[in-house]
Structures are given as structure tokens and as C-alpha cells.
Scaffold this motif. Structure first.
Motif, mmCIF file in Angstrom:
data_model
loop_
_atom_site.group_PDB
_atom_site.id
_atom_site.type_symbol
_atom_site.label_atom_id
_atom_site.label_comp_id
_atom_site.label_asym_id
_atom_site.label_seq_id
_atom_site.Cartn_x
_atom_site.Cartn_y
_atom_site.Cartn_z
ATOM 1 N N GLU A 243 0.973 -1.224 0.091
ATOM 2 C CA GLU A 243 -0.089 -0.147 0.111
ATOM 3 C C GLU A 243 0.950 1.165 0.062
ATOM 4 O O GLU A 243 1.877 1.277 0.699
ATOM 5 C CB GLU A 243 -0.963 -0.068 1.135
ATOM 6 N N PRO A 244 0.494 2.110 -0.933
ATOM 7 C CA PRO A 244 1.530 3.312 -0.865
ATOM 8 C C PRO A 244 1.038 4.206 0.412
ATOM 9 O O PRO A 244 0.223 4.332 0.758
ATOM 10 C CB PRO A 244 0.796 3.960 -2.072
ATOM 11 N N PRO A 245 2.227 4.842 0.749
ATOM 12 C CA PRO A 245 1.986 5.848 2.221
ATOM 13 C C PRO A 245 1.111 6.802 1.482
ATOM 14 O O PRO A 245 1.659 7.475 0.425
ATOM 15 C CB PRO A 245 3.450 5.810 2.543
ATOM 16 N N VAL A 246 0.274 7.185 2.377
ATOM 17 C CA VAL A 246 -0.581 8.479 1.878
ATOM 18 C C VAL A 246 -0.742 9.315 3.177
ATOM 19 O O VAL A 246 -1.131 8.637 4.213
ATOM 20 C CB VAL A 246 -2.040 8.139 1.236
ATOM 21 N N LEU A 247 -0.192 10.545 3.381
ATOM 22 C CA LEU A 247 -0.109 11.362 4.230
ATOM 23 C C LEU A 247 -1.798 11.622 4.648
ATOM 24 O O LEU A 247 -2.641 11.583 3.876
ATOM 25 C CB LEU A 247 0.467 12.891 4.155
ATOM 26 N N ASP A 248 -1.914 11.626 5.971
ATOM 27 C CA ASP A 248 -3.561 12.051 6.299
ATOM 28 C C ASP A 248 -4.234 13.107 5.660
ATOM 29 O O ASP A 248 -5.374 13.325 5.517
ATOM 30 C CB ASP A 248 -3.627 12.061 7.822
ATOM 31 N N ALA A 249 -3.111 14.242 5.677
ATOM 32 C CA ALA A 249 -3.783 15.309 4.938
ATOM 33 C C ALA A 249 -4.317 15.332 3.595
ATOM 34 O O ALA A 249 -5.216 15.740 3.231
ATOM 35 C CB ALA A 249 -2.739 16.655 4.909
ATOM 36 N N VAL A 250 -3.269 14.442 2.846
ATOM 37 C CA VAL A 250 -3.707 14.345 1.540
ATOM 38 C C VAL A 250 -4.926 13.445 1.316
ATOM 39 O O VAL A 250 -5.867 13.471 0.521
ATOM 40 C CB VAL A 250 -2.590 13.548 0.833
ATOM 41 N N ARG A 251 -4.961 12.322 2.078
ATOM 42 C CA ARG A 251 -5.891 11.361 2.141
ATOM 43 C C ARG A 251 -7.516 12.261 2.549
ATOM 44 O O ARG A 251 -8.474 11.988 1.769
ATOM 45 C CB ARG A 251 -6.011 10.411 3.175
ATOM 46 N N ALA A 252 -7.509 13.057 3.458
ATOM 47 C CA ALA A 252 -8.512 13.932 3.929
ATOM 48 C C ALA A 252 -9.047 14.805 2.720
ATOM 49 O O ALA A 252 -10.160 15.007 2.193
ATOM 50 C CB ALA A 252 -8.328 14.721 5.031
ATOM 51 N N TYR A 253 -7.824 15.397 2.145
ATOM 52 C CA TYR A 253 -8.212 16.449 1.081
ATOM 53 C C TYR A 253 -8.912 15.695 -0.192
ATOM 54 O O TYR A 253 -9.954 16.007 -0.970
ATOM 55 C CB TYR A 253 -6.819 17.190 0.456
ATOM 56 N N VAL A 254 -8.300 14.389 -0.535
ATOM 57 C CA VAL A 254 -8.870 13.898 -1.716
ATOM 58 C C VAL A 254 -10.347 13.157 -1.434
ATOM 59 O O VAL A 254 -11.140 13.133 -2.144
ATOM 60 C CB VAL A 254 -7.869 12.383 -1.738
ATOM 61 N N GLU A 255 -10.470 12.724 -0.216
ATOM 62 C CA GLU A 255 -11.892 11.982 0.224
ATOM 63 C C GLU A 255 -13.075 13.094 0.453
ATOM 64 O O GLU A 255 -13.951 12.893 0.131
ATOM 65 C CB GLU A 255 -11.654 11.232 1.447
ATOM 66 N N GLN A 256 -12.495 14.250 1.097
ATOM 67 C CA GLN A 256 -13.444 15.232 1.470
ATOM 68 C C GLN A 256 -13.113 16.605 0.682
ATOM 69 O O GLN A 256 -14.190 17.331 1.056
ATOM 70 C CB GLN A 256 -13.435 15.490 3.180
ATOM 71 N N GLY A 257 -12.467 16.709 0.099
ATOM 72 C CA GLY A 257 -12.185 17.939 -0.421
ATOM 73 C C GLY A 257 -11.872 19.027 0.430
ATOM 74 O O GLY A 257 -11.667 20.440 -0.042
ATOM 75 N N ARG A 258 -11.297 19.052 1.580
ATOM 76 C CA ARG A 258 -10.601 19.911 2.439
ATOM 77 C C ARG A 258 -9.650 19.530 3.434
ATOM 78 O O ARG A 258 -9.378 18.221 3.410
ATOM 79 C CB ARG A 258 -11.855 20.311 3.417
ATOM 80 N N ARG A 259 -8.998 20.393 3.703
ATOM 81 C CA ARG A 259 -7.882 19.999 4.844
ATOM 82 C C ARG A 259 -8.216 19.533 6.174
ATOM 83 O O ARG A 259 -9.461 20.043 6.835
ATOM 84 C CB ARG A 259 -6.792 21.255 4.858
#
Length: 140
Positions: A122-138
Motif C-alpha cells: 500500500e502506498p504511504p498516503v499522508l492523512d492530510a492528502v487522504r482527507a483532501y482527496v476524500e473530503q475536498g478539504r484540509r
């Protein structure tokens, strides 16, 4: 309004375009690789491409006429193997800079390098990036 994410995305796109152009250049260089080897006594001259495929077989002198069929076959095969090794060396030099340090170009070209070991399951994904991709916000 431009966010740090937008700037980073632009940087990543530029890096992608640069790598894509480099890959195209590498592919062109690999297609152009050619190596030639001549058997002893100039009986046969063999040229191969980057993959070791025969592209030319020449008999530069009449020396081949004095060989038995088995000797001539061996001369052709020996010259082809030598040319193939040269071509693989040239291809290895071309791709070495594009491979991770732990991958040998010769292993890569022969299909024996374990490339899956270089990447995690699994590629490492920063929580900030994951939240931005999933929710469109920081994240807060």
C-alpha cells in the motif's frame, strides 16, 4: 485563489511531464541500439538490436567456405552471443540512471529483477492528502 495543494499538484504534473519526456527519449535510444561482432578469421559478422534480435548476418570474406556446416553454425552463434552481450551492455548503460540503485540493469533487462520488492503493498498516503482527496478539504 491558489492553495498549497494546487501548487503541489502543478509541481507533480510538471514532474510527470518531465519523466514522460525522459521515458520517450530512453525508448528512442533503446530502439537505436545495435551491436556487431565478428567471428575469428572474419568468417561471419553478426549485428543485433537491443533485444538481441539478429538484424544482419554478413560473410565479409570467403573463409566461411572452408568451414564444415557445424563449424559455420558455431561461428554464427558465437558471434551472435557476443553481439547480444554488447547490445545488452549498451542497453544497461542507457537505463541504469533510470533505475533505483538496488536494481541492477542486467537483472532488469533479463527479467530477473524483483521490481515488486521496491514498492510497498500500500502506498504511504499522508492523512492530510487522504482527507483532501476524500473530503475536498484540509483536516483540522
Amino acid at each position: 485563489m491558489s492553495t498549497p495543494y494546487d501548487q503541489r499538484i502543478d509541481e507533480l504534473m510538471e514532474e510527470y511531464r518531465s519523466r514522460r519526456a525522459a521515458a520517450g527519449d530512453l525508448q528512442r535510444r533503446l530502439r537505436e541500439i545495435s551491436a556487431t561482432a565478428t567471428a575469428p578469421r572474419q568468417t561471419v559478422k553478426v549485428t543485433v538490436g537491443a533485444q538481441g534480435e539478429l538484424t544482419a548476418v554478413e560473410f565479409p570474406t570467403g573463409a566461411y567456405r572452408r568451414l564444415a556446416p557445424a563449424e559455420l553454425a558455431e561461428a554464427v552463434l558465437t558471434a551472435a552471443r557476443e553481439a547480444r552481450q554488447q547490445a545488452l551492455g549498451l542497453a544497461g548503460e542507457a537505463i541504469a540512471a533510470h533505475l533505483p540503485p538496488e536494481v541492477q540493469a542486467s537483472d532488469f533487462l533479463q527479467g530477473t529483477a524483483d521490481l515488486t520488492a521496491l514498492l510497498p503493498e500500500e502506498p504511504p498516503v499522508l492523512d492530510a492528502v487522504r482527507a483532501y482527496v476524500e473530503q475536498g478539504r484540509r483536516p483540522l
